[in-house]
Write an enzyme that holds these catalytic residues in place. Structure first.
Site, PDB file in Angstrom:
ATOM      1  N   LYS A  79       9.475   7.337  17.372  1.00 18.16           N
ATOM      2  CA  LYS A  79       8.826   6.103  16.939  1.00 18.16           C
ATOM      3  C   LYS A  79       7.472   6.490  16.338  1.00 18.16           C
ATOM      4  CE  LYS A  79       7.469   1.613  18.893  1.00 18.16           C
ATOM      5  NZ  LYS A  79       7.513   0.757  20.088  1.00 18.16           N
ATOM      6  N   SER A 154       9.978  -3.587  19.370  1.00 11.65           N
ATOM      7  CA  SER A 154       9.282  -3.002  18.256  1.00 11.65           C
ATOM      8  C   SER A 154       9.825  -1.634  17.833  1.00 11.65           C
ATOM      9  CB  SER A 154       7.795  -2.867  18.593  1.00 11.65           C
ATOM     10  OG  SER A 154       7.603  -1.971  19.669  1.00 11.65           O
ATOM     11  N   SER A 178      10.540  -3.117  24.149  1.00 12.12           N
ATOM     12  CA  SER A 178      10.703  -2.513  22.819  1.00 12.12           C
ATOM     13  C   SER A 178      11.695  -1.376  22.715  1.00 12.12           C
ATOM     14  CB  SER A 178       9.357  -2.029  22.299  1.00 12.12           C
ATOM     15  OG  SER A 178       8.683  -3.127  21.772  1.00 12.12           O
TER      16      SER A 178
END
Ligand code: GLN
Length: 480
Positions: A79, A154, A178
């Site tokens: 990420k 996210s 997330s």
């Protein structure tokens, strides 16, 4: 030879038997990225092919020389909230556009030390704020199973990248869901570990009392492989505790709740939830129904806590340390004059007004408000009281049970644009995931079934603190 959707275990087998080389694997993933990334917007940054091939060759030589590294030659994606030397780390916001990582996050050090190969960085909602990646300054990540839908957020880029077969595993960050939300929308496995088991050093901080880092993989066994490598003490993160022998004994009992499938919930979600309860019963578990009084407080408690901490964490972005404006001013002090920056306040205002996206501004404002002298007791303090209540209720539920079973999201992946007009509607999407973060307990998301459109529906099991490994075993056994 097919490399499609290899688990870590399968990829390692191919490499050690000589059926494939790391170079083959890296070339396969780069081919996939080349073919599909522009269509789905999963990755924000891909490392140079020549560097990757060199690293692959080194890994192949190491293997030939008998290396025992646990992830030797296994490609992965991070990420974009993790520092990794040689890559930009933007946190999904334009504030840090093109900002290069200054060091490696602890988890990156650990993965590289075991021979894993970093392919690139994945899209995310800016600063981790969101559930669909629609808050990313770099555009939404589309769902690999239906391009009109979101990949989730996210860590949506990481979930999409795994489903698109851009790497063997990916890493996400989970403050309120997330990892679990997007992995469920895209149909794979994700673990939000017990708070304090995996170091957050080098991960952009969102809400420090909630942030957790975890793996996203194709099998539960792979979750464990990565978790074992990442967990453990780190001098650079004082929240890490030693949990190694903490897994509790299996009781063959779990808790479910009718409050998780209230009137009006998506019918498909309800069906998969009820099916999963039956599956666990068939596997020999006793099922106990329980109502959670504090469930209705989870969303406000989470958002007040998360926004308060986020407003504090984001105060470090004030133009004198990070970001484009800072670089511009350091390179050319004349720019102070040109931009009419005369005071610190001018600098803060300029950098934050230009740099932060809408959602970041909203959260900084709300968080500063809930922490302000006149409202601290009414909001932040009250939220902490409720957090304790939620924690106690969860502990009570788990006293005689192995886990609590719930859905992960309210439905399968939502359509792009369907949740963007009202931010509160987006916040409500996190109803099932925020509790694990508030209580600091581990939670594992796994594919529970599919809906009528053939889209994956995720289920979640939450366990006692330190029971991360146990949750993985429970899910593996259920599948076998
Ligand atoms: N959707 C939640 C939020 O916006 C969770 C985000 C996360 O876990 N990083 O706060």
């Amino acid at each position: 030879m097919s490399f499609a959707n290899l688990s870590i275990t399968e990829a390692l087998k191919k490499l050690s038997s000589g059926e494939a080389t790391t170079k083959d694997l890296v070339e396969y993933y780069l081919g996939k990225i080349e073919e599909l990334n522009s269509e789905y917007n999963a990755l924000l940054f891909v490392r140079k092919k020549e560097d990757l091939i060199k690293e692959a060759e080194v890994a192949d030589t190491e293997r030939a020389n008998g290396s025992t590294k646990k992830l030797l030659g296994i490609p992965f994606i991070l990420k974009d909230s993790f520092m990794a030397i040689g890559t930009p780390t933007t946190g999904g916001d334009s504030y840090l556009k093109d900002s290069m990582s200054q060091y490696n996050a602890t988890i990156v050090e650990k993965l590289l030390a075991e021979g894993a190969i970093l392919i690139g960085k994945a899209n995310m909602d800016s600063w981790g704020f969101g559930s669909t990646t629609e808050n990313s300054a770099y555009g939404v990540s589309k769902n690999p199973l239906d391009k009109e839908r979101v990949a989730g957020g996210s860590s949506g880029g990481s979930a999409a990248a795994l489903a698109l077969d851009f790497a063997t595993f990916t890493i996400g960050e989970d403050t309120g869901g997330s990892i679990r939300g997007p992995i469920s929308y895209c149909g794979n496995y994700g673990l939000k570990p017990t708070y304090g088991r995996i170091s957050r050093y080098g991960c952009i901080a969102y809400a420090s009392s909630l942030d957790s880092i975890g793996p996203m993989t194709r099998t539960p066994e792979d979750l464990l492989t990565i978790f074992n490598i990442l967990q453990g003490p780190d001098d650079k993160d004082m929240t890490i505790e030693n949990f190694t022998t903490n897994n509790s004994q299996l009781k063959k009992r779990f808790v479910y709740s009718n409050s998780f499938i209230p009137e009006g919930i998506d019918e498909e979600m309800k069906r998969v939830y009820l099916d999963t309860i039956e599956k666990f019963k068939k596997a020999g578990y006793e099922a106990i129904e329980m109502s959670f009084d504090s469930f209705k407080y989870a969303i406000p408690t989470y958002y007040i806590t998360a926004m308060s901490e986020a407003s504090t964490n984001l105060s470090r972005y004030h133009g004198s340390r990070y970001g484009k404006l800072n670089e511009q001013l350091v390179a050319n002090p004349q720019a102070f004059k040109d931009l009419n920056i005369k005071t610190w306040e001018d600098l803060f205002t300029k950098s934050r007004t230009d740099g932060f996206g809408t959602e970041a501004k909203r959260r900084v404002l709300l968080g500063a408000y809930t922490l302000s002298a006149g409202y601290f007791h009414a909001y932040y303090k009250k939220a902490q009281k409720l957090r304790n209540k939620i924690h106690k209720e969860i502990q009570e539920a788990l006293k005689d049970a192995d886990f609590i079973l719930s859905p992960v999201t309210l439905s399968s992946a939502v359509k792009i644009g369907s949740k963007t007009t009202n931010p509160v509607e987006m916040y409500l999407e996190d109803i099932f995931t925020v509790t694990a973060n508030l209580a600091g307990i581990p939670a594992l998301a796994f594919p529970g079934g599919k809906d009528i459109n053939n889209l994956p529906i995720g289920m979640q099991i939450m366990g006692n603190k330190g029971d991360d490994e146990k949750l993985v075993t429970i899910v593996s056994e259920l599948l076998n």
